[in-house]
Design a protein around this motif. Structure first.
Motif, PDB file in Angstrom:
ATOM      1  N   THR A   9      17.714   8.024   5.772  1.00  0.00           N
ATOM      2  CA  THR A   9      17.716   6.853   4.905  1.00  0.00           C
ATOM      3  C   THR A   9      16.768   5.817   5.475  1.00  0.00           C
ATOM      4  OG1 THR A   9      20.001   7.261   4.254  1.00  0.00           O
ATOM      5  CG2 THR A   9      19.151   5.040   3.880  1.00  0.00           C
ATOM      6  N   ILE A  10      15.877   5.316   4.627  1.00  0.00           N
ATOM      7  CA  ILE A  10      14.878   4.329   5.034  1.00  0.00           C
ATOM      8  C   ILE A  10      15.092   3.076   4.212  1.00  0.00           C
ATOM      9  CG2 ILE A  10      12.402   3.843   5.174  1.00  0.00           C
ATOM     10  CD1 ILE A  10      12.027   6.952   5.257  1.00  0.00           C
ATOM     11  N   ASN A  11      15.178   1.939   4.877  1.00  0.00           N
ATOM     12  CA  ASN A  11      15.362   0.658   4.199  1.00  0.00           C
ATOM     13  C   ASN A  11      14.085  -0.161   4.283  1.00  0.00           C
ATOM     14  OD1 ASN A  11      18.288   0.807   3.540  1.00  0.00           O
ATOM     15  ND2 ASN A  11      18.421   1.042   5.751  1.00  0.00           N
ATOM     16  N   GLY A  12      13.791  -0.897   3.231  1.00  0.00           N
ATOM     17  CA  GLY A  12      12.592  -1.723   3.182  1.00  0.00           C
ATOM     18  C   GLY A  12      12.538  -2.469   1.871  1.00  0.00           C
ATOM     19  N   GLN A  13      11.355  -2.550   1.288  1.00  0.00           N
ATOM     20  CA  GLN A  13      11.225  -3.248   0.003  1.00  0.00           C
ATOM     21  C   GLN A  13      10.117  -2.620  -0.827  1.00  0.00           C
ATOM     22  OE1 GLN A  13      10.301  -7.339   0.760  1.00  0.00           O
ATOM     23  NE2 GLN A  13       8.707  -6.863   2.234  1.00  0.00           N
ATOM     24  N   SER A  14      10.201  -2.823  -2.121  1.00  0.00           N
ATOM     25  CA  SER A  14       9.221  -2.318  -3.089  1.00  0.00           C
ATOM     26  C   SER A  14       9.119  -0.794  -3.083  1.00  0.00           C
ATOM     27  CB  SER A  14       7.845  -2.944  -2.834  1.00  0.00           C
ATOM     28  OG  SER A  14       7.910  -4.354  -2.939  1.00  0.00           O
ATOM     29  N   PHE A  15      10.250  -0.107  -2.885  1.00  0.00           N
ATOM     30  CA  PHE A  15      10.242   1.349  -2.833  1.00  0.00           C
ATOM     31  C   PHE A  15      10.168   2.017  -4.202  1.00  0.00           C
ATOM     32  CE2 PHE A  15      12.477   1.561   1.558  1.00  0.00           C
ATOM     33  CZ  PHE A  15      11.260   1.462   2.194  1.00  0.00           C
ATOM     34  N   THR A  16      10.375   1.269  -5.280  1.00  0.00           N
ATOM     35  CA  THR A  16      10.315   1.909  -6.598  1.00  0.00           C
ATOM     36  C   THR A  16       8.918   2.437  -6.903  1.00  0.00           C
ATOM     37  OG1 THR A  16      10.020  -0.253  -7.643  1.00  0.00           O
ATOM     38  CG2 THR A  16      12.260   0.660  -7.629  1.00  0.00           C
ATOM     39  N   GLN A  17       7.914   1.961  -6.195  1.00  0.00           N
ATOM     40  CA  GLN A  17       6.538   2.414  -6.403  1.00  0.00           C
ATOM     41  C   GLN A  17       6.073   3.375  -5.301  1.00  0.00           C
ATOM     42  OE1 GLN A  17       3.981  -0.973  -6.921  1.00  0.00           O
ATOM     43  NE2 GLN A  17       5.305  -1.912  -8.432  1.00  0.00           N
ATOM     44  N   THR A  18       7.015   4.010  -4.599  1.00  0.00           N
ATOM     45  CA  THR A  18       6.661   4.916  -3.516  1.00  0.00           C
ATOM     46  C   THR A  18       5.955   6.153  -4.050  1.00  0.00           C
ATOM     47  OG1 THR A  18       8.512   4.160  -2.168  1.00  0.00           O
ATOM     48  CG2 THR A  18       7.577   6.300  -1.595  1.00  0.00           C
ATOM     49  N   THR A  19       4.835   6.483  -3.401  1.00  0.00           N
ATOM     50  CA  THR A  19       4.068   7.664  -3.799  1.00  0.00           C
ATOM     51  C   THR A  19       4.077   8.745  -2.728  1.00  0.00           C
ATOM     52  OG1 THR A  19       2.025   6.656  -2.968  1.00  0.00           O
ATOM     53  CG2 THR A  19       2.536   6.349  -5.316  1.00  0.00           C
ATOM     54  N   GLY A  20       4.540   8.423  -1.521  1.00  0.00           N
ATOM     55  CA  GLY A  20       4.565   9.430  -0.467  1.00  0.00           C
ATOM     56  C   GLY A  20       5.286   8.970   0.780  1.00  0.00           C
ATOM     57  N   VAL A  21       5.856   9.944   1.491  1.00  0.00           N
ATOM     58  CA  VAL A  21       6.507   9.701   2.779  1.00  0.00           C
ATOM     59  C   VAL A  21       6.049  10.812   3.719  1.00  0.00           C
ATOM     60  CG1 VAL A  21       8.704   9.541   4.013  1.00  0.00           C
ATOM     61  CG2 VAL A  21       8.538   8.657   1.683  1.00  0.00           C
ATOM     62  N   THR A  22       5.695  10.450   4.949  1.00  0.00           N
ATOM     63  CA  THR A  22       5.316  11.458   5.939  1.00  0.00           C
ATOM     64  C   THR A  22       6.069  11.228   7.245  1.00  0.00           C
ATOM     65  OG1 THR A  22       3.430  10.181   6.781  1.00  0.00           O
ATOM     66  CG2 THR A  22       2.979  11.752   4.981  1.00  0.00           C
ATOM     67  N   PHE A  23       6.323  12.323   7.946  1.00  0.00           N
ATOM     68  CA  PHE A  23       6.912  12.295   9.285  1.00  0.00           C
ATOM     69  C   PHE A  23       5.843  12.827  10.229  1.00  0.00           C
ATOM     70  CE2 PHE A  23      10.614  12.064   6.714  1.00  0.00           C
ATOM     71  CZ  PHE A  23      11.640  11.554   7.485  1.00  0.00           C
ATOM     72  N   GLY A  24       5.286  11.972  11.055  1.00  0.00           N
ATOM     73  CA  GLY A  24       4.236  12.403  11.957  1.00  0.00           C
ATOM     74  C   GLY A  24       3.048  13.012  11.227  1.00  0.00           C
ATOM     75  N   GLY A  25       2.782  12.528  10.027  1.00  0.00           N
ATOM     76  CA  GLY A  25       1.649  12.999   9.247  1.00  0.00           C
ATOM     77  C   GLY A  25       1.948  14.165   8.320  1.00  0.00           C
ATOM     78  N   VAL A  26       3.181  14.685   8.338  1.00  0.00           N
ATOM     79  CA  VAL A  26       3.561  15.817   7.496  1.00  0.00           C
ATOM     80  C   VAL A  26       4.332  15.295   6.272  1.00  0.00           C
ATOM     81  CG1 VAL A  26       4.825  17.998   7.400  1.00  0.00           C
ATOM     82  CG2 VAL A  26       3.657  17.322   9.512  1.00  0.00           C
TER      83      VAL A  26
END
Length: 69
Positions: A9-26
């Motif tokens: 679970t990641i908390n932050g702001q403006s996540f409705t426009q998220t286009t990508g998530v990476t872990f160590g570049g993956v």
């Protein structure tokens, strides 16, 4: 920290426009739960490193590295 397949679970702001998530570049699969929370799954091939979240506004990195174990 956690192994491949762990939901994070990641908390932050403006996540409705998220286009990508990476872990160590993956690239990871993710679900936007709300504008301030998303859940990403540690992907196969992930290495210890920062978690990056990319939105229309840019990319933000976690303050510390996520340890893949």
């Amino acid at each position: 920290s956690g192994p491949v397949g762990t939901p994070v679970t990641i908390n932050g702001q403006s996540f409705t426009q998220t286009t990508g998530v990476t872990f160590g570049g993956v690239t990871a699969a993710f679900t936007v739960n709300s504008d301030t929370e998303l859940t990403a799954t540690v992907p196969t091939g992930a290495v210890t490193g920062r978690i990056d979240v990319t939105t229309a506004g840019g990319t933000a990195a976690s303050a510390t590295a996520f340890k893949v174990n």
